[in-house]
Design a protein around this motif. Sequence first.
Motif, PDB file in Angstrom:
ATOM      1  N   MET A  94       0.840  -1.207   0.000  1.00  0.00           N
ATOM      2  CA  MET A  94       0.000   0.000   0.000  1.00  0.00           C
ATOM      3  C   MET A  94       0.872   1.253   0.000  1.00  0.00           C
ATOM      4  O   MET A  94       0.645   2.175  -0.788  1.00  0.00           O
ATOM      5  CB  MET A  94      -0.918  -0.002   1.220  1.00  0.00           C
ATOM      6  CG  MET A  94      -1.568   1.337   1.515  1.00  0.00           C
ATOM      7  SD  MET A  94      -2.894   1.769   0.413  1.00  0.00           S
ATOM      8  CE  MET A  94      -4.187   0.841   1.169  1.00  0.00           C
ATOM      9  N   ILE A  95       1.885   1.282   0.855  1.00  0.00           N
ATOM     10  CA  ILE A  95       2.750   2.460   0.937  1.00  0.00           C
ATOM     11  C   ILE A  95       3.503   2.657  -0.376  1.00  0.00           C
ATOM     12  O   ILE A  95       3.591   3.778  -0.885  1.00  0.00           O
ATOM     13  CB  ILE A  95       3.724   2.349   2.133  1.00  0.00           C
ATOM     14  CG1 ILE A  95       2.964   2.198   3.453  1.00  0.00           C
ATOM     15  CG2 ILE A  95       4.663   3.556   2.163  1.00  0.00           C
ATOM     16  CD1 ILE A  95       1.973   3.293   3.780  1.00  0.00           C
ATOM     17  N   LYS A 123       2.825  12.013   2.366  1.00  0.00           N
ATOM     18  CA  LYS A 123       2.491  12.371   3.748  1.00  0.00           C
ATOM     19  C   LYS A 123       1.522  11.319   4.280  1.00  0.00           C
ATOM     20  O   LYS A 123       0.337  11.339   3.967  1.00  0.00           O
ATOM     21  CB  LYS A 123       1.881  13.768   3.799  1.00  0.00           C
ATOM     22  CG  LYS A 123       2.857  14.852   3.371  1.00  0.00           C
ATOM     23  CD  LYS A 123       2.227  16.220   3.433  1.00  0.00           C
ATOM     24  CE  LYS A 123       3.235  17.293   3.061  1.00  0.00           C
ATOM     25  NZ  LYS A 123       2.622  18.631   3.144  1.00  0.00           N
ATOM     26  N   ILE A 124       2.070  10.406   5.074  1.00  0.00           N
ATOM     27  CA  ILE A 124       1.298   9.255   5.535  1.00  0.00           C
ATOM     28  C   ILE A 124       1.558   9.058   7.026  1.00  0.00           C
ATOM     29  O   ILE A 124       2.712   9.067   7.470  1.00  0.00           O
ATOM     30  CB  ILE A 124       1.689   7.982   4.760  1.00  0.00           C
ATOM     31  CG1 ILE A 124       1.514   8.205   3.243  1.00  0.00           C
ATOM     32  CG2 ILE A 124       0.886   6.779   5.244  1.00  0.00           C
ATOM     33  CD1 ILE A 124       2.134   7.137   2.370  1.00  0.00           C
ATOM     34  N   ALA A 125       0.476   8.885   7.784  1.00  0.00           N
ATOM     35  CA  ALA A 125       0.569   8.612   9.219  1.00  0.00           C
ATOM     36  C   ALA A 125      -0.137   7.295   9.509  1.00  0.00           C
ATOM     37  O   ALA A 125      -1.286   7.096   9.123  1.00  0.00           O
ATOM     38  CB  ALA A 125      -0.067   9.748  10.014  1.00  0.00           C
ATOM     39  N   CYS A 160      -4.953  -1.046   6.391  1.00  0.00           N
ATOM     40  CA  CYS A 160      -3.680  -1.720   6.130  1.00  0.00           C
ATOM     41  C   CYS A 160      -3.847  -3.079   5.467  1.00  0.00           C
ATOM     42  O   CYS A 160      -2.861  -3.724   5.138  1.00  0.00           O
ATOM     43  CB  CYS A 160      -2.896  -1.875   7.426  1.00  0.00           C
ATOM     44  SG  CYS A 160      -3.524  -3.153   8.532  1.00  0.00           S
ATOM     45  N   ASP A 161      -5.073  -3.514   5.256  1.00  0.00           N
ATOM     46  CA  ASP A 161      -5.283  -4.884   4.773  1.00  0.00           C
ATOM     47  C   ASP A 161      -5.703  -4.976   3.313  1.00  0.00           C
ATOM     48  O   ASP A 161      -6.197  -5.993   2.868  1.00  0.00           O
ATOM     49  CB  ASP A 161      -6.305  -5.600   5.651  1.00  0.00           C
ATOM     50  CG  ASP A 161      -7.653  -4.913   5.663  1.00  0.00           C
ATOM     51  OD1 ASP A 161      -7.836  -3.928   4.937  1.00  0.00           O
ATOM     52  OD2 ASP A 161      -8.524  -5.373   6.423  1.00  0.00           O
ATOM     53  N   GLY A 162      -5.499  -3.919   2.562  1.00  0.00           N
ATOM     54  CA  GLY A 162      -5.772  -3.969   1.140  1.00  0.00           C
ATOM     55  C   GLY A 162      -7.215  -3.716   0.742  1.00  0.00           C
ATOM     56  O   GLY A 162      -7.573  -3.882  -0.426  1.00  0.00           O
ATOM     57  N   GLN A 163      -8.059  -3.310   1.677  1.00  0.00           N
ATOM     58  CA  GLN A 163      -9.449  -3.009   1.333  1.00  0.00           C
ATOM     59  C   GLN A 163      -9.548  -1.812   0.395  1.00  0.00           C
ATOM     60  O   GLN A 163     -10.451  -1.727  -0.415  1.00  0.00           O
ATOM     61  CB  GLN A 163     -10.269  -2.724   2.587  1.00  0.00           C
ATOM     62  CG  GLN A 163     -10.580  -3.944   3.399  1.00  0.00           C
ATOM     63  CD  GLN A 163     -11.572  -3.620   4.498  1.00  0.00           C
ATOM     64  OE1 GLN A 163     -12.576  -2.956   4.260  1.00  0.00           O
ATOM     65  NE2 GLN A 163     -11.281  -4.081   5.692  1.00  0.00           N
ATOM     66  N   TYR A 164      -8.617  -0.878   0.565  1.00  0.00           N
ATOM     67  CA  TYR A 164      -8.610   0.331  -0.257  1.00  0.00           C
ATOM     68  C   TYR A 164      -7.335   0.339  -1.069  1.00  0.00           C
ATOM     69  O   TYR A 164      -6.243   0.377  -0.521  1.00  0.00           O
ATOM     70  CB  TYR A 164      -8.672   1.582   0.619  1.00  0.00           C
ATOM     71  CG  TYR A 164      -9.794   1.531   1.619  1.00  0.00           C
ATOM     72  CD1 TYR A 164     -11.112   1.736   1.220  1.00  0.00           C
ATOM     73  CD2 TYR A 164      -9.551   1.262   2.962  1.00  0.00           C
ATOM     74  CE1 TYR A 164     -12.144   1.682   2.132  1.00  0.00           C
ATOM     75  CE2 TYR A 164     -10.583   1.210   3.876  1.00  0.00           C
ATOM     76  CZ  TYR A 164     -11.878   1.419   3.460  1.00  0.00           C
ATOM     77  OH  TYR A 164     -12.904   1.355   4.356  1.00  0.00           O
ATOM     78  N   SER A 165      -7.468   0.318  -2.377  1.00  0.00           N
ATOM     79  CA  SER A 165      -6.286   0.299  -3.233  1.00  0.00           C
ATOM     80  C   SER A 165      -5.733   1.712  -3.385  1.00  0.00           C
ATOM     81  O   SER A 165      -6.464   2.694  -3.264  1.00  0.00           O
ATOM     82  CB  SER A 165      -6.638  -0.266  -4.610  1.00  0.00           C
ATOM     83  OG  SER A 165      -7.447   0.669  -5.318  1.00  0.00           O
ATOM     84  N   PRO A 166      -4.432   1.823  -3.667  1.00  0.00           N
ATOM     85  CA  PRO A 166      -3.867   3.139  -3.943  1.00  0.00           C
ATOM     86  C   PRO A 166      -4.600   3.849  -5.096  1.00  0.00           C
ATOM     87  O   PRO A 166      -4.758   5.067  -5.077  1.00  0.00           O
ATOM     88  CB  PRO A 166      -2.411   2.840  -4.296  1.00  0.00           C
ATOM     89  CG  PRO A 166      -2.109   1.589  -3.523  1.00  0.00           C
ATOM     90  CD  PRO A 166      -3.393   0.791  -3.594  1.00  0.00           C
TER      91      PRO A 166
END
Length: 132
Positions: free
Chosen positions: A23-24, A34-36, A95-101
Amino acid sequence: MGAYDNCIILIPALQPDERLIQMIHGLHERGFHKIAVTDDGSSDDRQKYFQEVEIMGVKVIHHSKKMGKGVALRSALRLADEKIGESDFYITADCDGQYSPEDIEKVAKELLENPDCFVLGVRTYERKKVRK
């Protein structure tokens, strides 16, 4: 200055795996830097994933125990405000791939075109494919 410099991605994470790293990478490839991330009480064997994303420039905060997604998101927001700075908009992910980049980028583009709106990403499922 990139198109997404005023966007911060907030990711609550519990027991992440390689999908967090993917994902990152995908977010970085699309110009999101900018990712938290909140570690919401993950076990010791999962800390390597948080260490790896920190090396990639992601800001990480750790909870000593599971606090829940809402608290994890608030922690990520606070971390972003303290360590990243101001933003025009925030996008929450998982963090589990539910939302793609790719989907996150679609939401970001919609936000850029409609800065005074609240944008929701919506998915549809076939009944048999819904996770329980």
